[in-house]
Design a protein around this motif. Sequence first.
Motif, PDB file in Angstrom:
ATOM      1  N   LYS A   8      -9.793  22.897 -10.126  1.00  0.00           N
ATOM      2  CA  LYS A   8     -10.887  23.810 -10.489  1.00  0.00           C
ATOM      3  C   LYS A   8     -11.780  24.112  -9.286  1.00  0.00           C
ATOM      4  CE  LYS A   8     -11.111  22.570 -15.374  1.00  0.00           C
ATOM      5  NZ  LYS A   8     -10.560  23.743 -15.970  1.00  0.00           N
ATOM      6  N   LYS A   9     -12.096  23.099  -8.510  1.00  0.00           N
ATOM      7  CA  LYS A   9     -12.935  23.303  -7.331  1.00  0.00           C
ATOM      8  C   LYS A   9     -12.242  24.221  -6.324  1.00  0.00           C
ATOM      9  CE  LYS A   9     -15.665  19.100  -7.444  1.00  0.00           C
ATOM     10  NZ  LYS A   9     -16.022  17.860  -6.746  1.00  0.00           N
ATOM     11  N   PHE A  10     -10.949  24.003  -6.117  1.00  0.00           N
ATOM     12  CA  PHE A  10     -10.204  24.855  -5.190  1.00  0.00           C
ATOM     13  C   PHE A  10     -10.167  26.291  -5.714  1.00  0.00           C
ATOM     14  CE2 PHE A  10      -6.283  26.795  -3.572  1.00  0.00           C
ATOM     15  CZ  PHE A  10      -6.544  26.721  -2.212  1.00  0.00           C
ATOM     16  N   GLY A  11      -9.909  26.453  -6.988  1.00  0.00           N
ATOM     17  CA  GLY A  11      -9.872  27.783  -7.590  1.00  0.00           C
ATOM     18  C   GLY A  11     -11.196  28.518  -7.483  1.00  0.00           C
ATOM     19  N   GLU A  12     -12.280  27.795  -7.719  1.00  0.00           N
ATOM     20  CA  GLU A  12     -13.615  28.394  -7.599  1.00  0.00           C
ATOM     21  C   GLU A  12     -13.878  28.821  -6.157  1.00  0.00           C
ATOM     22  OE1 GLU A  12     -16.225  25.376  -9.127  1.00  0.00           O
ATOM     23  OE2 GLU A  12     -15.523  25.672 -11.188  1.00  0.00           O
ATOM     24  N   ARG A  13     -13.441  28.001  -5.206  1.00  0.00           N
ATOM     25  CA  ARG A  13     -13.628  28.325  -3.781  1.00  0.00           C
ATOM     26  C   ARG A  13     -12.836  29.582  -3.413  1.00  0.00           C
ATOM     27  NH1 ARG A  13     -16.160  27.844   0.966  1.00  0.00           N
ATOM     28  NH2 ARG A  13     -14.878  27.299   2.748  1.00  0.00           N
ATOM     29  N   VAL A  14     -11.599  29.667  -3.858  1.00  0.00           N
ATOM     30  CA  VAL A  14     -10.780  30.848  -3.574  1.00  0.00           C
ATOM     31  C   VAL A  14     -11.427  32.093  -4.181  1.00  0.00           C
ATOM     32  CG1 VAL A  14      -8.555  31.979  -4.022  1.00  0.00           C
ATOM     33  CG2 VAL A  14      -8.620  29.575  -3.291  1.00  0.00           C
ATOM     34  N   ARG A  15     -11.861  32.004  -5.433  1.00  0.00           N
ATOM     35  CA  ARG A  15     -12.494  33.151  -6.096  1.00  0.00           C
ATOM     36  C   ARG A  15     -13.751  33.602  -5.342  1.00  0.00           C
ATOM     37  NH1 ARG A  15     -13.078  31.713 -11.537  1.00  0.00           N
ATOM     38  NH2 ARG A  15     -11.215  32.885 -12.024  1.00  0.00           N
ATOM     39  N   GLN A  16     -14.594  32.642  -4.981  1.00  0.00           N
ATOM     40  CA  GLN A  16     -15.832  32.954  -4.262  1.00  0.00           C
ATOM     41  C   GLN A  16     -15.526  33.667  -2.943  1.00  0.00           C
ATOM     42  OE1 GLN A  16     -17.545  29.550  -2.398  1.00  0.00           O
ATOM     43  NE2 GLN A  16     -19.520  30.512  -2.067  1.00  0.00           N
ATOM     44  N   TYR A  38      -0.407  34.587 -10.458  1.00  0.00           N
ATOM     45  CA  TYR A  38      -0.450  33.295  -9.763  1.00  0.00           C
ATOM     46  C   TYR A  38      -1.843  33.067  -9.176  1.00  0.00           C
ATOM     47  CZ  TYR A  38       0.896  29.562  -6.509  1.00  0.00           C
ATOM     48  OH  TYR A  38       0.978  28.376  -5.821  1.00  0.00           O
ATOM     49  N   ILE A  39      -2.403  34.090  -8.539  1.00  0.00           N
ATOM     50  CA  ILE A  39      -3.766  33.994  -7.991  1.00  0.00           C
ATOM     51  C   ILE A  39      -4.757  33.709  -9.126  1.00  0.00           C
ATOM     52  CG2 ILE A  39      -5.651  35.265  -6.863  1.00  0.00           C
ATOM     53  CD1 ILE A  39      -3.468  34.378  -4.907  1.00  0.00           C
ATOM     54  N   GLY A  40      -4.600  34.397 -10.245  1.00  0.00           N
ATOM     55  CA  GLY A  40      -5.465  34.158 -11.403  1.00  0.00           C
ATOM     56  C   GLY A  40      -5.381  32.715 -11.877  1.00  0.00           C
ATOM     57  N   GLY A  41      -4.171  32.176 -11.916  1.00  0.00           N
ATOM     58  CA  GLY A  41      -3.978  30.787 -12.317  1.00  0.00           C
ATOM     59  C   GLY A  41      -4.630  29.812 -11.359  1.00  0.00           C
ATOM     60  N   ILE A  42      -4.558  30.126 -10.064  1.00  0.00           N
ATOM     61  CA  ILE A  42      -5.228  29.292  -9.061  1.00  0.00           C
ATOM     62  C   ILE A  42      -6.728  29.316  -9.306  1.00  0.00           C
ATOM     63  CG2 ILE A  42      -5.831  29.108  -6.613  1.00  0.00           C
ATOM     64  CD1 ILE A  42      -2.982  30.224  -6.024  1.00  0.00           C
ATOM     65  N   GLU A  43      -7.275  30.501  -9.466  1.00  0.00           N
ATOM     66  CA  GLU A  43      -8.729  30.644  -9.631  1.00  0.00           C
ATOM     67  C   GLU A  43      -9.243  29.979 -10.903  1.00  0.00           C
ATOM     68  OE1 GLU A  43      -9.833  34.753  -9.119  1.00  0.00           O
ATOM     69  OE2 GLU A  43      -9.367  34.690  -6.977  1.00  0.00           O
ATOM     70  N   ARG A  44      -8.410  29.881 -11.914  1.00  0.00           N
ATOM     71  CA  ARG A  44      -8.805  29.203 -13.161  1.00  0.00           C
ATOM     72  C   ARG A  44      -8.546  27.700 -13.115  1.00  0.00           C
ATOM     73  NH1 ARG A  44      -6.188  33.755 -14.929  1.00  0.00           N
ATOM     74  NH2 ARG A  44      -4.318  32.588 -15.453  1.00  0.00           N
ATOM     75  N   GLY A  45      -7.979  27.209 -12.007  1.00  0.00           N
ATOM     76  CA  GLY A  45      -7.689  25.785 -11.878  1.00  0.00           C
ATOM     77  C   GLY A  45      -6.462  25.347 -12.644  1.00  0.00           C
ATOM     78  N   GLU A  46      -5.556  26.273 -12.912  1.00  0.00           N
ATOM     79  CA  GLU A  46      -4.348  25.973 -13.689  1.00  0.00           C
ATOM     80  C   GLU A  46      -3.129  25.711 -12.810  1.00  0.00           C
ATOM     81  OE1 GLU A  46      -5.732  28.965 -17.296  1.00  0.00           O
ATOM     82  OE2 GLU A  46      -4.036  29.538 -16.038  1.00  0.00           O
ATOM     83  N   ARG A  47      -3.218  26.018 -11.535  1.00  0.00           N
ATOM     84  CA  ARG A  47      -2.072  25.898 -10.630  1.00  0.00           C
ATOM     85  C   ARG A  47      -2.323  24.866  -9.558  1.00  0.00           C
ATOM     86  NH1 ARG A  47       2.661  28.955 -11.508  1.00  0.00           N
ATOM     87  NH2 ARG A  47       2.083  30.786 -12.715  1.00  0.00           N
ATOM     88  N   ASN A  48      -1.319  24.045  -9.297  1.00  0.00           N
ATOM     89  CA  ASN A  48      -1.336  23.113  -8.179  1.00  0.00           C
ATOM     90  C   ASN A  48      -0.635  23.833  -7.037  1.00  0.00           C
ATOM     91  OD1 ASN A  48      -1.470  20.943  -6.517  1.00  0.00           O
ATOM     92  ND2 ASN A  48      -0.269  19.573  -7.815  1.00  0.00           N
ATOM     93  N   VAL A  49      -1.389  24.295  -6.070  1.00  0.00           N
ATOM     94  CA  VAL A  49      -0.908  25.209  -5.048  1.00  0.00           C
ATOM     95  C   VAL A  49      -0.060  24.497  -3.999  1.00  0.00           C
ATOM     96  CG1 VAL A  49      -1.633  26.924  -3.347  1.00  0.00           C
ATOM     97  CG2 VAL A  49      -3.018  26.527  -5.374  1.00  0.00           C
ATOM     98  N   ALA A  50       1.105  25.076  -3.699  1.00  0.00           N
ATOM     99  CA  ALA A  50       1.956  24.564  -2.628  1.00  0.00           C
ATOM    100  C   ALA A  50       1.280  24.827  -1.280  1.00  0.00           C
ATOM    101  CB  ALA A  50       3.315  25.259  -2.667  1.00  0.00           C
ATOM    102  N   LEU A  51       1.558  23.984  -0.318  1.00  0.00           N
ATOM    103  CA  LEU A  51       0.938  24.121   1.002  1.00  0.00           C
ATOM    104  C   LEU A  51       1.221  25.472   1.648  1.00  0.00           C
ATOM    105  CD1 LEU A  51       1.422  20.571   2.530  1.00  0.00           C
ATOM    106  CD2 LEU A  51      -0.718  21.685   1.932  1.00  0.00           C
TER     107      LEU A  51
END
Length: 72
Positions: A8-16, A38-51
């Motif tokens: 969630k913190k990573f997703g919020e940072r990406v969105r900001q 996929y970007i939406g899922g990251i921003e909602r904290g639903e995705r564990n992002v690959a490096l």
Amino acid sequence: MSDDSILKKFGERVRQLRKARGFSQQSFAATCGLDRTYIGGIERGERNVALRNMEAIAKSLGLSVSELTTGL
């Protein structure tokens, strides 16, 4: 710290950062070479992002991966 919290913190940072640079989700996803959903899922904290994807996101924002993850 739970896995959900860091996602969630990573997703919020990406969105900001995305919004601060004036990207829509669609245009940002295209710049990153990733799907909008996929970007939406990251921003909602639903995705564990690959490096590799994290690197693409950071590069699209004009940041290093370490700068992208600062404060998480």
